[in-house]
Design an enzyme around this catalytic site. Structure first.
Site, PDB file in Angstrom:
ATOM      1  N   GLU A   5       0.821  -1.223   0.000  1.00 51.41           N
ATOM      2  CA  GLU A   5       0.000   0.000   0.000  1.00 51.41           C
ATOM      3  C   GLU A   5       0.854   1.274   0.000  1.00 51.41           C
ATOM      4  O   GLU A   5       0.771   2.087   0.932  1.00 51.41           O
ATOM      5  CB  GLU A   5      -0.934   0.017   1.214  1.00 51.41           C
ATOM      6  CG  GLU A   5      -1.871  -1.162   1.300  1.00 51.41           C
ATOM      7  CD  GLU A   5      -2.884  -1.051   2.449  1.00 51.41           C
ATOM      8  OE1 GLU A   5      -2.739  -0.179   3.301  1.00 51.41           O
ATOM      9  OE2 GLU A   5      -3.838  -1.856   2.463  1.00 51.41           O
ATOM     10  N   GLU A  36      -4.809  -8.815   1.036  1.00 49.17           N
ATOM     11  CA  GLU A  36      -5.382  -8.535   2.361  1.00 49.17           C
ATOM     12  C   GLU A  36      -6.872  -8.390   2.176  1.00 49.17           C
ATOM     13  O   GLU A  36      -7.337  -7.590   1.369  1.00 49.17           O
ATOM     14  CB  GLU A  36      -4.872  -7.209   2.957  1.00 49.17           C
ATOM     15  CG  GLU A  36      -3.518  -7.282   3.575  1.00 49.17           C
ATOM     16  CD  GLU A  36      -3.065  -5.953   4.195  1.00 49.17           C
ATOM     17  OE1 GLU A  36      -3.898  -5.178   4.702  1.00 49.17           O
ATOM     18  OE2 GLU A  36      -1.843  -5.698   4.144  1.00 49.17           O
TER      19      GLU A  36
HETATM   20  C1  FCB Z   1      -4.028  -2.313   5.964  1.00 47.45           C
HETATM   21  C2  FCB Z   1      -2.549  -2.438   6.304  1.00 47.45           C
HETATM   22  C3  FCB Z   1      -2.271  -3.389   7.423  1.00 47.45           C
HETATM   23  C4  FCB Z   1      -3.301  -3.363   8.518  1.00 47.45           C
HETATM   24  C5  FCB Z   1      -4.699  -3.364   7.968  1.00 47.45           C
HETATM   25  C6  FCB Z   1      -5.763  -3.318   9.020  1.00 47.45           C
HETATM   26  O1  FCB Z   1      -4.259  -1.100   5.330  1.00 47.45           O
HETATM   27  O2  FCB Z   1      -1.812  -2.898   5.178  1.00 47.45           O
HETATM   28  O3  FCB Z   1      -0.981  -3.134   7.902  1.00 47.45           O
HETATM   29  O4  FCB Z   1      -3.072  -2.349   9.414  1.00 47.45           O
HETATM   30  O5  FCB Z   1      -4.883  -2.315   7.063  1.00 47.45           O
END
Ligand code: FCB
Length: 465
Positions: free
Chosen positions: A167, A366
């Site tokens: 990110e 994620e």
């Molecule tokens: C994402 C991040 C990760 C974590 C989640 C909840 O944006 O990559 O590190 O904090 O959110």
């Protein structure tokens, strides 16, 4: 009842990061998070900083067994730049860190868990931030590439999936626009320079990686791709969404995946007087750095509408062109600040990657369902925490992913955020995402029921709903 069957050899697992899990044992240097917490603990939920974490540095063996128990065949974490490199100028490495990462990787591999290793998860070394302004400076771009090369050479053969950044837009937004990461500046022009320098660092690391020709090892990047949905079908709203998409998604996606810098982006940045400093050689590096896979993080949709109120900040942010909007008909997660739940966005993202980004191989890097410790409740008599809420929502999201795969998406895996509840930036331990609860007092890992469901899913590649 529908049966959802995923492709063979699909990667299943979870994602985490070094700084959110390792703890500070034997750490060579501070990152900006250590520094910021030391200076301003009040900025962190309950004042808890990244020192109090899952203690993976000491407990990795036990944790790899816990990964197996919930059926992972892969796992993403990150190397901490501030742990691996002892002296940033000479590139001298810290022997403890080399030993730790080798042991951790070996342990995963010996247990059938494919490591995916990220090089940067929001964790600029404090010294480089203080001395040079972090990614404000091109000097730090070079130091990042030196660090990346060290990591590739030290661990390259053990890692089939390398990731340059997680990110990368988030530290830009957090540190330079919206005040949720150190150095807490609000400066649109600097933000754009940091974004550009980060893309450049990625590109140079990709070139350096390719030059090493590490057998059987690929390089990619993980982006948070949040689609922008409008309030209505008006031209004004569509325009607002177009700008949001350009500034938040295409700004990183196009250079990193298509190796193109959108002309529209340059026009917008010029109009706002925030164009970064670039050279022809850098642009050449960016537009020729080929990645082999993409990771996509998705949590919540973005909702926008055309600006109604006048823009009243004295520096540039993307919101010059739109306003955020709460969908009155949305579904919301009561356990995560009322964030909207929109599983169909997974399908939309997949189709965007398919139609506009050459259907590059990608994985859901994620996807996380947040609850807090209170709403997850106490363990039952068998010792499990009941997080059926999480499983139900995960089924809905994975059903959309399944539909996307049927529609031709080139998706090769799913990693849920996260493995064991971990420290999450200024939110600290406020929200819980893990397959295992972390008891903050004892450090114990307590299983959640979701893991039972997940293990079955990964064993069969199938779930029924
Ligand atoms: C994402 C991040 C990760 C974590 C989640 C909840 O944006 O990559 O590190 O904090 O959110």
């Amino acid at each position: 009842m529908t049966t959802y069957t995923f492709p063979e050899n699909f990667l299943w697992g979870a994602a985490a990061s070094g700084i959110q899990t390792e703890g500070v044992t034997n750490k060579a240097n501070e990152s900006i998070w250590d520094l910021w917490h030391r200076e301003s603990p009040e900025r962190f939920y309950k004042g808890i900083g990244s020192q109090v974490v899952t203690d993976t540095y000491n407990r990795y063996k036990e944790d790899v067994q816990l990964m197996k128990q919930v059926g992972f065949n892969s796992f993403r974490t990150s190397i901490q730049w501030s742990r691996l490199i002892k002296d940033f100028e000479t590139g001298e490495v810290c022997p403890d860190a080399v030993e730790f990462y080798n042991n951790y990787l070996d342990e995963m591999i010996a247990n059938g868990i494919e490591p995916m290793i990220n090089l940067y998860h929001f964790d600029m070394p404090a010294q480089l931030q203080e001395k040079f302004g972090g990614f404000e400076s091109k000097k730090v771009v070079e130091l990042y590439v030196d660090y990346a090369v060290k990591a590739f050479k030290l661990f390259g053969r053990k890692v089939k999936y390398w990731i340059t950044f997680n990110e990368p837009i988030v530290p830009t937004e957090g540190g330079y626009l919206y005040d949720f990461h150190y150095p807490c500046k609000k400066d649109g022009k600097l933000a754009v320079q940091v974004a550009y320098n980060t893309i450049l660092a990625h590109a140079k690391a990709v070139h350096a990686f390719n030059q090493l020709s590490i057998e059987d090892s690929k390089i990619g990047v993980v982006l948070n791709l949040t689609p922008s949905y409008t309030r209505n079908d008006s031209e004004e709203d569509k325009q607002a969404a177009w700008y949001a998409d350009l500034l938040f998604n295409r700004s990183f996606l196009d250079p990193m995946v298509k190796n193109e810098i959108p002309q529209e982006l340059c026009d917008v940045l010029k109009e706002q007087n925030v164009l970064p400093e670039t050279t022809a050689e850098e642009i050449e590096a960016i537009t020729s750095a080929k990645i082999e896979f993409l990771g996509v993080n998705y949590y919540v949709p973005r909702r926008v509408k055309a600006r109604e109120a006048e823009y009243d900040l004295d520096y540039f942010t993307p919101e010059v062109y739109f306003e955020n909007y709460v969908n009155p008909n949305g579904r919301f997660n009561p356990y995560r600040d009322n964030n909207e739940i929109l599983p169909t966005a997974v399908h939309d993202i997949a189709m965007n990657v398919k139609d506009n980004y050459g259907n590059v191989p990608w994985f859901l890097a994620e996807i996380g369902i947040a609850m807090d410790e209170v709403s997850e409740g106490k363990p039952d008599e068998d010792g499990y925490i009941d997080d059926t809420f999480r499983t139900d929502l995960m089924k809905e999201h994975l059903a959309q992913l399944h539909r996307a795969i049927e529609d031709g998406a080139n998706c090769f895996g799913v990693h849920q955020w996260t493995f064991i509840d971990n420290w999450s930036w200024t939110n600290s331990f406020k929200r819980r995402y893990g397959f295992y609860r972390l008891d903050l007092e004892t450090g114990n890992r307590i299983p959640k029921k979701h893991g039972i469901w997940f293990k079955e899913l990964t064993a069969t590649g199938t779930f029924v709903d």
